[in-house]
Design a protein around this motif. Structure first.
Motif, PDB file in Angstrom:
ATOM      1  N   ASP A 192      69.390  45.873  12.359  1.00  0.00           N
ATOM      2  CA  ASP A 192      70.850  45.876  12.381  1.00  0.00           C
ATOM      3  C   ASP A 192      71.371  44.650  11.600  1.00  0.00           C
ATOM      4  OD1 ASP A 192      73.490  46.251  12.894  1.00  0.00           O
ATOM      5  OD2 ASP A 192      73.393  45.794  15.034  1.00  0.00           O
ATOM      6  N   LYS A 236      74.752  44.280  10.969  1.00  0.00           N
ATOM      7  CA  LYS A 236      76.210  44.349  11.150  1.00  0.00           C
ATOM      8  C   LYS A 236      76.850  42.964  11.150  1.00  0.00           C
ATOM      9  CE  LYS A 236      79.733  46.149  14.314  1.00  0.00           C
ATOM     10  NZ  LYS A 236      79.971  46.877  15.576  1.00  0.00           N
ATOM     11  N   ASP A 237      76.282  41.997  11.886  1.00  0.00           N
ATOM     12  CA  ASP A 237      76.899  40.673  12.030  1.00  0.00           C
ATOM     13  C   ASP A 237      76.118  39.576  11.317  1.00  0.00           C
ATOM     14  OD1 ASP A 237      78.885  41.776  13.671  1.00  0.00           O
ATOM     15  OD2 ASP A 237      77.570  41.652  15.426  1.00  0.00           O
ATOM     16  N   VAL A 238      75.240  39.961  10.374  1.00  0.00           N
ATOM     17  CA  VAL A 238      74.434  38.952   9.683  1.00  0.00           C
ATOM     18  C   VAL A 238      75.286  38.129   8.714  1.00  0.00           C
ATOM     19  CG1 VAL A 238      72.544  38.630   8.038  1.00  0.00           C
ATOM     20  CG2 VAL A 238      72.275  40.220   9.957  1.00  0.00           C
ATOM     21  N   THR A 253      79.068  36.936   7.259  1.00  0.00           N
ATOM     22  CA  THR A 253      80.494  36.825   7.591  1.00  0.00           C
ATOM     23  C   THR A 253      81.242  36.266   6.387  1.00  0.00           C
ATOM     24  OG1 THR A 253      79.934  36.401   9.904  1.00  0.00           O
ATOM     25  CG2 THR A 253      82.181  35.841   9.184  1.00  0.00           C
ATOM     26  N   LYS A 265      84.845  34.743   5.087  1.00  0.00           N
ATOM     27  CA  LYS A 265      86.105  34.176   5.571  1.00  0.00           C
ATOM     28  C   LYS A 265      86.583  33.113   4.572  1.00  0.00           C
ATOM     29  CE  LYS A 265      88.238  31.880   9.553  1.00  0.00           C
ATOM     30  NZ  LYS A 265      87.994  31.299  10.896  1.00  0.00           N
ATOM     31  N   ALA A 279      74.096  34.488   9.321  1.00  0.00           N
ATOM     32  CA  ALA A 279      73.769  34.124  10.704  1.00  0.00           C
ATOM     33  C   ALA A 279      72.267  33.985  10.926  1.00  0.00           C
ATOM     34  CB  ALA A 279      74.331  35.168  11.656  1.00  0.00           C
TER      35      ALA A 279
END
Length: 864
Positions: free
Chosen positions: A114, A116-118, A120, A122, A129
């Protein structure tokens, strides 16, 4: 990311880049094709991955990075960024997958982890991550490419190797690239395939060794052309390689690549002569001072190409029972120090077995298996032997006529009990008692009783039949009336009587002659019976018919042509007889004349005339009768009459005769066909057919009776009893009798065995045998086998020889030993005035020869 495999492959991955820096984003995107990733596996071999990427970008930290700016710096030239007004906002990144190392395939593959949140994003900054390798799609405005991100705490090495452009006829172009990094140990290149005297595209190969002696080779493109080609390609960011040239005779700076976590802003290099602009993303190194050319002083010969001479292999990482090791060797040249790495196959366990509990015939044992080289330990089961030591049979329950019995055997070692059922025994019948007396006409019965279980059975007593008395006449027979006699059964209780007719006796007649019969008159008689009052009177007696004639008396005298007549009379009844008297003189008949021709069926006639008196007489000519032909016979058969026919052969006669031949009763039977097979218990039938009339007859064949043979119905095994019986062998009959149990054998029936572990030259194998009856297994060790040799080939060192070549003193073109070509060159080529004979070192490639052999299993080597 702390993965041992990743660390071993980083040097290779860090050098995988495209072969051209981008100019405008559109031109760059259209010209760039994804390349498969080249990696170095743990054996030091270069392999190709199935993952394709256009660029690889390395970030040395999981801290927040201005990755968009870095992508622009890495993928686009300063001119492109300025020309297209590119900013970090024009860069977008889409994370596609995480890359992991596949141990079996020995390469990186896309995982299903997964992500998905590796990553970011901004404020135009991107944060990862976790550490690792990630495949992403990078878009710069409308153009896209695949990029691999290496996120780690430390950058081992990276290098952006670029394509080169060379002005034609450049002397000794310099393609060297220096990496100011402790992570890069050496960079060397092979430009032997580049022909600077001929326009075209050539391959230049770099060999880069990092601080851990990982080696990777990278090929780039070298374009040789005129000034226009050099200027066009240099504007697109292609590096320009310089040396001594015909025009300008100046050198240029070479790119220096610094592997910093965040590259400093690149400075634009100065143009040198007419040579193109250098890569703006790479800082320049100081220019080399110009060296004036002295045409009278011969140049030093070029340094011969280095050939590696390796030392002995040294174990860097010993192989264990389960894991491969590594060994390395280095080039003995201190300036080279090239390292080769090879894999040491895992040794495999050197197993030793220690019995903990001995197995018995019924209980499994156990053993401890340990390795003499490592801490491997395993406890395994030792199958029960199955070899019971059974004692004598013990009758537990006697079999009777109503219940089966039981007997057992007990193993003296483990107490295992083997049971066997005893079949029921036959009944013990008494002598029997007549339960129904037989009569003359009805069967009787005898009932037998088992003395053990009181079960009964009956048997038929055949009827006795009548015991007849002698015949006794009840009504005597008379002459005209039948009589009767009878007899009766003398058996007690039987009233059966039989009658028999006595035929009438008929009269016992006696005759009394009343009047004797004569030759012409009947007589009379009286007839009476001697037994009864029967009487007949004046019964006529027929005349005897025997006259008593007197002498013949002539009553008419004969004449010539007329017969006379004489008569005689019976003296008893006066009956007379008359007969002719022949004429006194015979007529003299002529030969006669046929007045009617005779035929087959009608008489003819012949008329005779007396030549004396003229009297005539007619004589019959008998019918000729038919002149029959031979019979034409149609034989009779068993079902049809035959006939024979013949015809008259006389002219004019059409008579035929046909005679029927009665049908024969002698059928001509064929060999017969079995229309019903005889079985063990039933008769068969054979049907015969007459070949002539088709009539059939059926004959019975006797029942065959059972063809008994002892058959094993169930084979005894090592642990179970079997069963045998007398079984009828005839097809279709399932009769069996006398079933008997077969004791278990107690002996396994091992199959031929299957190799469950192949032996090698370093590990023993194993062969497993399985009992075909009970499935129990046993194991045998297979010894070591010979090495699996493969030939080793090595390239011999190149030979360097010195030759004299004709070389143009102005452009440096080499004409070999062709002085005429060199002379023509100085005449037709502007600026080229003279040539000279110079010594040139020429390299003769060494041959590749067989030097020994190597085991493909244990890597053992033997050299000649």
């Amino acid at each position: 990311m702390k993965l041992k495999k990743v660390r071993a492959l980083m040097a290779a991955l860090s050098l995988v880049v495209g072969t051209a820096l981008c100019v405008s984003t559109v031109a760059w995107a259209r010209s760039l094709n994804p390349d498969p990733i080249s990696i170095i596996n743990e054996d030091g071999a270069i392999i190709k991955s199935a993952i394709e990427s256009d660029r690889t970008i390395y970030l040395g930290s999981t801290q927040t990075q201005d990755i968009q700016s870095k992508i622009l710096e890495k993928l686009c030239s300063a001119d492109t960024i300025k020309k297209d007004s590119l900013t970090a906002k024009d860069v977008s990144i889409t994370l596609k997958s995480e890359l992991v190392f596949d141990e079996e395939k020995n390469e990186f593959v896309e995982s299903e982890n997964d992500i998905k949140d590796v990553m970011t994003v901004k404020d135009d900054e991107i944060t990862f991550a976790k550490e690792g390798f990630f495949l992403a799609e990078v878009s710069i405005k409308e153009d896209k490419c695949n990029v691999i991100f290496d996120i780690d705490d430390k950058v081992l090495a990276y290098a952006d190797l670029n394509d080169w452009v060379v002005l034609n006829n450049t002397k000794s172009p310099d393609f060297s690239v220096k990496f100011d990094s402790k992570e890069i140990k050496s960079v060397k290149y092979d430009d032997s395939k580049v022909k600077v005297g001929t326009d075209g595209k050539y391959v230049l190969t770099y060999t880069i060794t990092d601080a851990e002696n990982h080696v990777v080779k990278k090929e780039v493109l070298v374009t040789v052309g005129d000034k226009k080609v050099v200027n066009e390609l240099s504007e697109k960011g292609v590096w320009v390689a310089n040396g001594k040239t015909v025009a300008g005779n100046s050198s240029t700076t070479k790119p220096v690549v610094k592997p910093e976590n965040k590259p400093s802003k690149p400075s634009k290099p100065e143009n040198s002569g007419n040579h193109g602009e250098q890569n703006p993303s790479v800082p320049n190194r100081p220019e080399k001072p110009e060296t004036p050319e002295n045409p009278d002083k011969p140049e030093k010969p070029e340094k011969p190409q280095h050939v590696h001479t390796f030392g002995d292999w040294q174990v860097k990482k010993p192989a264990t029972c389960e894991k491969t090791g590594l060994k390395e060797r280095f080039c003995t040249d201190t300036d080279c120090n090239k390292k080769e790495i090879r894999k040491i196959p895992a040794l495999g366990h050197d197993l030793k077995e220690t019995v903990i509990t001995e197995p018995t015939c019924g209980t499994a044992g156990s053993k401890e298996v340990t390795c003499t080289r490592c801490d491997f330990k395993d406890t395994q089961e030792i199958p029960a032997t199955g070899n019971h030591a059974y004692g004598d049979w013990v009758i537990v329950k006697e079999a009777t006529c109503t219940e089966e019995g039981l007997r057992t055997q007990t193993c003296a070692n483990c107490g295992d009990v083997k049971k066997e059922v005893l079949p029921k025994v036959d009944h013990t019948w008494n002598e029997g008692e007549v339960s129904k007396q037989p009569t003359c006409t009805e069967n009787g019965e005898r009932t037998f009783t088992c003395t053990i279980c009181q079960e009964t059975k009956t048997e038929v007593i055949t009827a006795t039949g009548h015991a007849w008395s002698d015949w006794e006449v009840k009504t005597p027979a008379t002459c005209e009336t039948e009589g009767q006699e009878e007899r009766h059964c003398t058996n007690e209780g039987c009233t059966e009587v039989e009658f028999k007719v006595i035929p009438a006796l008929g009269h016992d007649l006696k005759e009394e002659i009343v009047k004797e019969p004569t030759c012409g008159e009947t007589g009379l008689k009286n007839v009476t019976c001697s037994r009864c009052d029967y009487k007949e009177e004046n019964v006529e007696i027929p005349a005897t018919g025997e006259h008593k004639f007197g002498e013949w008396i002539v009553t008419k005298e004969p004449s010539c042509g007329n017969a006379g007549e004489e008569t005689r009379t019976c003296d008893v009844c006066y009956h007379t007889e008359t007969r002719p008297i022949a004429p006194v003189a015979e007529h003299k008949w002529n030969e006669g004349e046929i007045t009617k021709q005779p035929t087959c069926t009608e008489d003819g006639s012949r008329l005779f005339t007396c030549t004396v008196c003229g009297d005539t007489k007619t004589e019959v000519i008998p019918a000729l009768g038919h002149a029959w032909s031979d019979w034409d016979i149609k034989d009779s058969t068993c079902g049809q009459e035959g006939e024979k026919t013949r015809h008259c052969t006389r002219t004019g006669c059409t008579a035929t005769e046909t005679v029927k031949i009665p049908a024969s009763e002698n059928h001509k039977w064929n060999d017969g066909v079995v229309t019903k097979n005889a079985t063990c218990t039933e008769q068969g039938e054979i049907t015969y057919t007459c070949n002539d009339c088709g009539h059939t007859k059926v004959e019975k064949t006797p029942a065959l009776g059972h063809d008994l043979k002892e058959v094993i119905l169930k084979q005894p095994t090592c642990s179970e009893s079997g069963l045998k019986a007398m079984v009828c062998q005839r097809p279709g009959c399932d009769h069996k009798e006398n079933e008997v149990s077969i004791p278990a054998t107690g002996e396994h029936h091992w199959d031929e065995g299957v190799v469950t572990k192949q032996p090698t030259c370093i590990t023993k194998g194993e062969k497993t045998y399985t009992c075909e009856h009970c499935g129990e297994k046993r194991y045998e060790e297979i010894g070591l086998i010979d090495h699996l040799w493969e030939k080793i080939f090595e390239k011999q060192p190149d030979k360097v020889v010195t030759e004299e070549h004709y070389i143009c003193n102005q452009c440096g073109m080499d004409f070999g030993d062709d002085a005429d070509a060199a002379g023509k060159h100085t005449i037709v080529t502007q600026g080229c005035q003279n040539y000279s004979l110079k010594q040139v070192q020429v390299t003769i490639p060494g041959e590749t020869i067989e030097v020994g052999r190597k085991c493909s299993v244990c890597n053992k080597e033997e050299r000649h």
